[in-house]
Design an enzyme around this catalytic site. Structure first.
Site, PDB file in Angstrom:
ATOM      1  N   HIS A 152       0.832  -1.210   0.000  1.00  0.00           N
ATOM      2  CA  HIS A 152       0.000   0.000   0.000  1.00  0.00           C
ATOM      3  C   HIS A 152       0.862   1.254   0.000  1.00  0.00           C
ATOM      4  CE1 HIS A 152      -1.927   3.247   2.451  1.00  0.00           C
ATOM      5  NE2 HIS A 152      -2.847   3.087   1.525  1.00  0.00           N
ATOM      6  N   GLU A 153       1.880   1.282   0.871  1.00  0.00           N
ATOM      7  CA  GLU A 153       2.754   2.448   0.944  1.00  0.00           C
ATOM      8  C   GLU A 153       3.680   2.536  -0.276  1.00  0.00           C
ATOM      9  OE1 GLU A 153       2.157   4.729   3.059  1.00  0.00           O
ATOM     10  OE2 GLU A 153       0.654   3.476   4.054  1.00  0.00           O
ATOM     11  N   HIS A 156       2.264   4.590  -2.988  1.00  0.00           N
ATOM     12  CA  HIS A 156       2.433   6.030  -2.747  1.00  0.00           C
ATOM     13  C   HIS A 156       3.864   6.455  -3.066  1.00  0.00           C
ATOM     14  CE1 HIS A 156      -1.320   6.857  -0.275  1.00  0.00           C
ATOM     15  NE2 HIS A 156      -1.356   5.545  -0.463  1.00  0.00           N
ATOM     16  N   ASP A 163      -4.160   8.640  -0.989  1.00  0.00           N
ATOM     17  CA  ASP A 163      -5.141   7.850  -0.248  1.00  0.00           C
ATOM     18  C   ASP A 163      -6.540   8.013  -0.827  1.00  0.00           C
ATOM     19  OD1 ASP A 163      -3.558   6.589   1.710  1.00  0.00           O
ATOM     20  OD2 ASP A 163      -3.419   8.462   2.826  1.00  0.00           O
TER      21      ASP A 163
END
Length: 945
Positions: A152-153, A156, A163
């Protein structure tokens, strides 16, 4: 050989040795995971990191159509950790690591997050995990498995997505329905407050009141195919589950080795594919950062259309089988080992050799760490070692090295001889140069062939910092720095800019403990034959090793420095080096907090500069720091450049400060720009402590970057504003009952007050090579903060004014349109309904725009409408379409104050009845089959007998 040809040749030859994450085939390599030196030794953290990356590699492979995985990672442990199993670090450093393990950021606690403040699709700065997140398994229930959180990170960090949930706007109103802000509306659940009672609505907004939370259904089945005779492996259901990955959906496939319905649903379901949300799943209306920053694009679209890997990902083919497990190295960087390689060729005669002397003196006296080892080499027609590696164990050792610095220049510029001699000096301690540093300074083009030595220097494993003095320095200097994890600094011949000394002050290797790093409080200059007066603010976070360095051009001035209590330091208490034209005052002990005043009187017209450095006052309180950089190190002028300055203290952002950047070309021309933290133009987020502005007046060649920050009007303060992070789920709904997850650990809040302070910072230099003779005409910047509010039969729109050129100047006009259909407005702006804007004159960039527009019809209750703005400049260049703002018309008095969760219990009941019925049917059918088989067997037995 022409220097530009050499530069291109080296770039081609050494492209495979560049630092930073990159794709090697289908695998990501050169991933550095650095543990801060503030973290006590705990070797289990190394195993936890390996487990997280290994699991994350599997999920990453599944998430992107089996195209990529984590292939190689290096774990950098702190200098004070002890183990014979750690190998020496090469070019890895904490400062350039993209994944960091450090103590908690105050606003986040143990919640992982990605520090990002650039545009959509741009790489983030780093991922921050805490040691406790890696060790405490109870956090898995709230955030999901560590490998999934990493992916998930990673999205980014690497691909610049944002988000899709929101803590500031957790709910929104859409065509008569209250929706939770989430990746897909297919995620269903219930609304409850903190005591698990039904939520209440705000009487004005009709949205849930503060404290209301959305509890998603833990298991949600969406039937996609009614054929129960589907072939094995055919995906029939899309299953959404929290908290595994926000931005991701999980696809469930069934075994389907029979056509018995209850076996398919109940017994044989497993996770087969993890996929980022695509366009057909994306929630375009949700008021989240992904929609606001990325033009309502789905995560998948940003990854394949806007990210740094877009071209590679399109061309990569899926792996035919599961990827291999990642390989790991565990490395460590001990004390610094540095060799100064200084140019003493004929072109350095006069002021340049003097300025080199002054900058090197400043470095040895104030910047290089205690217990570091330093050697000195000079080069011209030949190279000489002026000092072998010498450990800095006291002040007298520093002064001995300073006395060895060269002050005369003659001969040619044989750079390879200097490089080779420096490498030999570095090898004397242990036989190689792995992890050692070179600081290489020159002002001219090489007299020898750089291709004969630069590749081997880069491959040696040393970090090479390069400094180009003047506009004739060889272009290969940047390449050496880029390829080895070093820094590239340029300095013009303008003495007042103090660029060379400032550049040397930035040559540090941080380990994560900022209390041990030098801080530059101020660096200013003036040309005068009179008084040079000023104030230096020593704030409460600094004070040890405080040093005032005054450099004069011709004659020794009269110098007086007064402490906040009134004590005066005169030249008797200062160290004067007449040959280097330098005066230095080291304040004993810890410098008193407050305003220090200096008065310098020049006996003749000359240039004067003063530079003040210090370190943390306490070992447990990191100082306020400033980090400055450009968003591009190379530019051809086709894309706008952005100046960034981040002001913080121990991860706490400092907002409302006054920040100015000076960008000076190698020819000496300079531009000064004020950086803003207003969430408009180049600035991605308001009040996050990151100040920015577009840089449009580019010039060919190298330019330096210096940032000055001050808070002398008392406006600055700390903020604990939280933005983004791994999604925390308070609990799930299972069979109609809420199962709570462990609560978030409380986050400590400290004082918000920031006293008076000043800071300066030097960023790495950058290179501009324009495709044309002048910089391009940039259109107005994209408006990113448009908001809308429907009032009766009109709408009130607010936004920050863009400029004529990006965020500078004044735009010519606005085009404002609306629609009931968000997608139509996004994809075909010109087909939206237009407002009459002839009476709207744009204000200067950065100003607040607020305008009301009337509709010619009555807006019905429960109506949701969408709005967007496009700007145009005097040359008819149009901006990108703004973020799409939405507004709904609602009548508060027609709505109940409570929020019910309709259909939930009925759904549970129906599902339960179906399951019970299927189980009963299965048992009945099985019983019937068994009895039938027994009867058949009995009949056969009788027949045999």
């Amino acid at each position: 050989m022409d220097s530009r040809m050499v530069f291109v040749l080296l770039w081609t030859l050494l492209s495979s040795t560049s630092t930073g994450i990159k794709l090697d085939g289908n695998g990501y390599v050169d991933i550095t995971i650095a543990i801060s030196s503030r973290v006590p030794q705990d070797n289990t953290l190394i195993d936890k990191i390996k487990d997280m990356v290994t699991e994350g590699s599997f999920h990453l492979h599944q998430a992107l159509d089996k195209k990529v995985y984590f292939k190689e990672a290096t774990i950098l442990v702190p200098p004070h950790w002890n183990s014979k199993e750690f190998t020496r670090a090469r070019t890895e450093s904490y400062e350039k690591a993209k994944i960091r393990i450090d103590n908690a950021k105050p606003a986040y606690g143990d919640e992982p997050y990605t520090h990002q403040y650039d545009q959509c699709g741009a790489e983030g700065q780093y991922i921050h995990f805490t040691p406790n997140f890696l060790r405490d398994d109870t956090l898995i229930k709230s955030y999901g498995s560590r490998g999934r959180v990493l992916v998930h990170e990673w999205a980014h960090l690497r691909w610049g997505v944002f988000d899709e949930y929101s803590e500031t706007k957790p709910f929104y109103y859409s065509n008569g329905r209250i929706e939770a802000t989430r990746c897909s509306n297919n995620i269903e659940g219930q609304f409850y407050d903190e005591s698990l009672q039904p939520c209440h609505t705000d009487p004005q907004t009709l949205l849930p009141t503060k404290g209301c939370k959305f509890f998603p259904n833990k298991y949600i089945y969406k039937k996609k195919n009614h054929n129960v005779h589907a072939k094995p492996g055919f995906c029939k259901y899309r299953f959404y589950m929290f908290p595994d990955m926000q931005n991701l959906s999980l696809v469930i496939c069934s075994a389907l080795h029979a056509n018995i319905w209850n076996e398919v649903i109940i017994q044989n379901i497993w996770f087969q594919v993890i996929s980022f949300c695509r366009e057909n799943e994306h929630n375009y209306e949700a008021p989240n950062l992904q929609n606001k920053k990325c033009g309502n694009k789905a995560t998948w679209t940003v990854i394949f259309e806007d990210s740094v890997d877009k071209d590679a990902l399109r061309s990569l083919k899926p792996l035919p089988s599961s990827p291999p497990a990642p390989s790991f190295k565990v490395v460590q960087r001990k004390h610094r080992v540095v060799c100064l390689i200084l140019d003493v060729s004929g072109s350095m005669k006069g002021s340049r050799i003097l300025r080199q002397w002054q900058a090197a003196t400043y470095f040895l006296r104030n910047i290089i760490d205690d217990q570091a080892s330093v050697g000195i080499v000079t080069f011209s027609t030949n190279a000489s070692a002026l000092s072998p590696l010498t450990t800095i164990d006291n002040e007298s050792t520093r002064e001995k090295l300073i006395k060895l610095l060269p002050n005369a220049a003659e001969g040619w510029t044989y750079m390879c001889k200097g490089l080779n001699q420096g490498l030999q000096v570095l090898k004397k301690d242990n036989g190689d140069v792995i992890g050692d540093e070179i600081i290489f300074l020159t002002d001219g083009e090489a007299s020898d062939n750089l291709t004969s030595c630069v590749p081997s220097a880069i491959e040696s494993g040393a970090i090479i910092h390069t400094t180009a003095l003047g506009d004739k320095a060889d272009k290969a200097l940047r390449d050496m720095a880029d390829k080895t994890g070093g820094k590239f600094i340029t300095a013009s011949d303008d003495i007042l800019s103090n660029q060379l000394l400032n550049g040397f002050s930035s040559l540090t290797i941080p380990t994560g403990d900022q209390t041990k790093d030098p801080v530059q409080i101020d660096s200013v200059g003036i040309k005068t034959s009179d008084w040079f007066n000023g104030t230096i603010s020593v704030d409460q976070t600094i004070g040890t090793k405080t040093s005032f360095t005054i450099i004069y051009e011709k004659s020794l001035p009269h110098i007086s420095i007064q402490s906040p209590s009134g004590s005066t330091y005169n030249q008797v208490q200062m160290q004067h080096d007449e040959s280097a034209k330098t005066v230095n005052l080291k304040v004993p002990g810890t410098a008193q907090t407050g305003d220090w005043k200096y008065s310098i009187q020049s006996p003749t017209l000359q240039s004067l500069t003063i530079t003040v450095t210090s370190q943390a006052a306490r070992a447990d309180v990191p100082p306020i720091i400033v980090k400055a950089h450009m968003n591009q190190q190379f530019s051809d002028g086709t894309k706008p450049m952005i100046v960034f300055a981040e002001v913080s203290q121990n991860y706490k952002p400092v907002i409302k400060a006054e920040v100015w950047a000076t960008l000076e070309s190698e020819s000496g021309s300079a531009q000064t720009l004020q950086l803003l933290d207003n969430g408009a133009g180049a600035d991605a987020f308001k009040d996050d402590g990151v100040y920015s502005i577009f840089f449009t007046q580019m010039k060919n060649g190298s330019s330096s970057l210096k940032v000055r920050v001050k808070n002398q009007n008392g406006q600055a303060r700390f903020t604990f504003q939280k933005r983004g992070g791994a999604p925390y789920v308070p609990g799930y709904v299972v069979n109609g009952v809420v199962e709570l997850n462990p609560p978030k650990p409380p986050v400590s809040e400290e004082s918000l007050e920031v006293g008076s302070f000043t800071r300066t910072a030097t960023g790495e230099s950058f290179e501009v090579t324009l495709t044309g003779s002048t910089p391009p005409n940039f259109p107005p910047n994209k408006i990113t903060d448009l908001s809308a509010e429907i009032q009766d039969n009109s709408v009130l729109l607010n936004w920050t004014a863009p400029g004529e050129d990006l965020d500078q100047g004044t735009a010519k006009s606005y085009e404002i349109r609306w629609s009931y259909d968000l997608q139509m407005l996004r994809e075909s702006f010109s087909n939206g309904h237009a407002f009459n804007t002839t009476a709207v004159s744009p204000h200067e960039a950065g100003s607040v725009e607020q305008h009301s527009f009337n509709f010619s019809f009555t807006i019905q209750n429960d109506t949701t409408m969408f709005f967007a703005v496009q700007s145009e400049d005097k040359e008819n260049a149009k901006s990108e379409i703004s973020n799409i703002a939405q507004a709904s018309k609602i009548f508060p008095d027609q709505k109940p104050q409570g929020i019910s969760n309709p259909g939930m219990n009925l759904t549970v009941l129906v599902i339960s009845l179906c399951v019970v019925t299927m189980v009963i049917c299965f048992v009945a059918v099985s019983t019937w089959a068994v009895r039938r088989r027994k009867r058949k067997c009995s009949f056969l037995v009788k027949e045999v007998m």
